[in-house]
Design a protein around this motif. Structure first.
Motif, mmCIF file in Angstrom:
data_model
loop_
_atom_site.group_PDB
_atom_site.id
_atom_site.type_symbol
_atom_site.label_atom_id
_atom_site.label_comp_id
_atom_site.label_asym_id
_atom_site.label_seq_id
_atom_site.Cartn_x
_atom_site.Cartn_y
_atom_site.Cartn_z
ATOM 1 N N LYS A 116 -8.753 0.357 4.401
ATOM 2 C CA LYS A 116 -9.523 -0.255 3.446
ATOM 3 C C LYS A 116 -9.729 -1.619 3.558
ATOM 4 C CE LYS A 116 -9.170 1.382 -0.842
ATOM 5 N NZ LYS A 116 -8.356 1.522 -2.211
ATOM 6 N N GLU A 171 -1.010 1.646 -7.952
ATOM 7 C CA GLU A 171 -2.372 1.886 -7.741
ATOM 8 C C GLU A 171 -2.631 1.074 -6.505
ATOM 9 O OE1 GLU A 171 -6.665 0.978 -9.656
ATOM 10 O OE2 GLU A 171 -5.124 1.676 -10.963
ATOM 11 N N SER A 172 -2.719 -0.247 -6.511
ATOM 12 C CA SER A 172 -3.173 -1.067 -5.437
ATOM 13 C C SER A 172 -2.382 -1.307 -4.123
ATOM 14 C CB SER A 172 -3.766 -2.409 -6.064
ATOM 15 O OG SER A 172 -2.603 -3.157 -6.040
ATOM 16 N N GLY A 192 -4.287 3.512 -3.936
ATOM 17 C CA GLY A 192 -5.582 2.819 -3.724
ATOM 18 C C GLY A 192 -6.533 3.227 -4.650
ATOM 19 N N SER A 193 -6.349 3.805 -5.575
ATOM 20 C CA SER A 193 -7.510 3.824 -6.763
ATOM 21 C C SER A 193 -6.876 4.721 -7.899
ATOM 22 C CB SER A 193 -8.732 4.550 -6.324
ATOM 23 O OG SER A 193 -8.624 5.762 -6.114
ATOM 24 N N LYS A 194 -7.229 4.678 -9.162
ATOM 25 C CA LYS A 194 -6.796 5.415 -10.271
ATOM 26 C C LYS A 194 -7.040 7.066 -10.034
ATOM 27 C CE LYS A 194 -8.233 1.747 -13.331
ATOM 28 N NZ LYS A 194 -9.618 1.461 -14.351
ATOM 29 N N ASN A 196 -6.874 8.727 -7.091
ATOM 30 C CA ASN A 196 -6.212 9.312 -6.159
ATOM 31 C C ASN A 196 -4.838 9.540 -6.451
ATOM 32 O OD1 ASN A 196 -8.133 9.182 -4.039
ATOM 33 N ND2 ASN A 196 -7.592 7.423 -3.115
#
Length: 308
Positions: A116, A171-172, A192-194, A196
């Motif tokens: 990413k 999350e990040s 990596g995201s909510k 996921n």
């Protein structure tokens, strides 16, 4: 393709159906008054996941002076700590945007599933979202044809190296890396995201003790999911540490720690004498020179330091 009666689960007469070559044959006979029917859909064949050559990780693992996120970390941590984080998480630098960072998604078998690419502000490390959201995928910028994306947790490649550590899930990617420097006793991994935070991605860490730290306003959703994971045999709990704080929506754990770290740095505790000296200095600034010239002490024989 034939129709099926939902009530009997039997196929209808052969005349009812649709030709698989409908675009050319155009035959389609729909049943009427035959009960509830549906067309059985053939499952879409699952394609093998694609991977990226490990050479790309090496190729992007340089030029950190042009990496805004790394330069931000160097303003807050030692060079040795930052270098350790770079090697641990295999952080990369991308020229897709000047100053951008690559967060590689590497699974427990050390297969590189994608990367990413994100651009952060050099001073605040906040994501650059104007004039558009600066986020992209490495497999897209590398122009790999017919790429079949299958994501994994960021930092998943570390579970074999630290099999006994408690996993702290955030999350990040930025938060995971930053918190690994603040609290290295945990193994910090990111979704990596909510969206996921889901079974197919969390499955590889099922045997670990897991604590999840959702961003502000995401606690209810993540806590519900954590409860579902516990029913499936996971040892997992959801922390409400951030949710209890009076912070803005979207604030994450790293934001809270940086704020605390900054407060500790700038917070100055004045003695009663220092408060009085500073008050008098507003009337007559020469008192500052007097204290410094003669190294005056307060009533407890302590130096009068915090004067301006």
């Amino acid at each position: 393709m034939r129709y099926v009666n939902n009530e009997t689960t039997h196929y209808l007469e052969p005349k009812y159906g649709r030709c698989d070559r409908e675009s050319s044959c155009k035959y389609h006979q729909s049943p009427s008054s035959v009960g509830h029917v549906h067309i059985p859909l053939e499952p879409k064949p699952k394609r093998e996941k694609s991977t990226i050559n490990s050479f790309e990780v090496s190729k992007h693992g340089r030029n950190f002076k042009r990496n805004n996120f790394i330069q931000f970390l160097r303003n807050h941590f030692s060079d040795d700590e930052v270098k350790s984080a770079i090697l641990k998480y295999l952080i990369g630098t991308s020229n897709h945007w000047n100053g951008s960072t690559v967060f590689w998604q590497i699974n427990q078998s050390r297969e590189i599933l994608t990367g990413k690419i994100m651009l952060f502000d050099l001073i605040t490390a906040k994501r650059v979202k104007t004039p558009y959201n600066h986020i992209n995928w490495a497999h897209k910028t590398l122009k790999i044809p017919n790429f079949e994306l299958q994501q994994c947790l960021f930092g998943l490649h570390l579970i074999n190296e630290y099999p006994k550590k408690t996993i702290a899930l955030v999350e990040s990617e930025k938060t995971a890396i930053t918190m690994s420097l603040f609290l290295p006793d945990y193994l910090w991994i990111a979704t990596g995201s909510k969206a996921n935070f889901k079974k197919e991605l969390v499955e590889p860490i099922k045997s670990f003790n897991i604590i999840v730290y959702p961003d502000k306003s995401e606690y209810e959703d993540w806590n519900t999911k954590a409860a579902q994971f516990r029913q499936d045999g996971y040892t997992i709990k959801c922390s409400d540490y951030i949710e209890k704080k009076e912070v803005l929506k979207g604030t994450d754990l790293a934001d809270v720690y940086f704020e605390s770290k900054t407060s500790e740095i700038v917070e100055i505790k004045y003695t009663k004498t220092e408060i009085e000296v500073n008050r008098l200095a507003k009337i007559n600034p020469e008192i500052i020179n007097l204290v410094r010239t003669f190294d005056l002490l307060d009533g407890d024989d302590n130096e009068i330091v915090n004067i301006d």
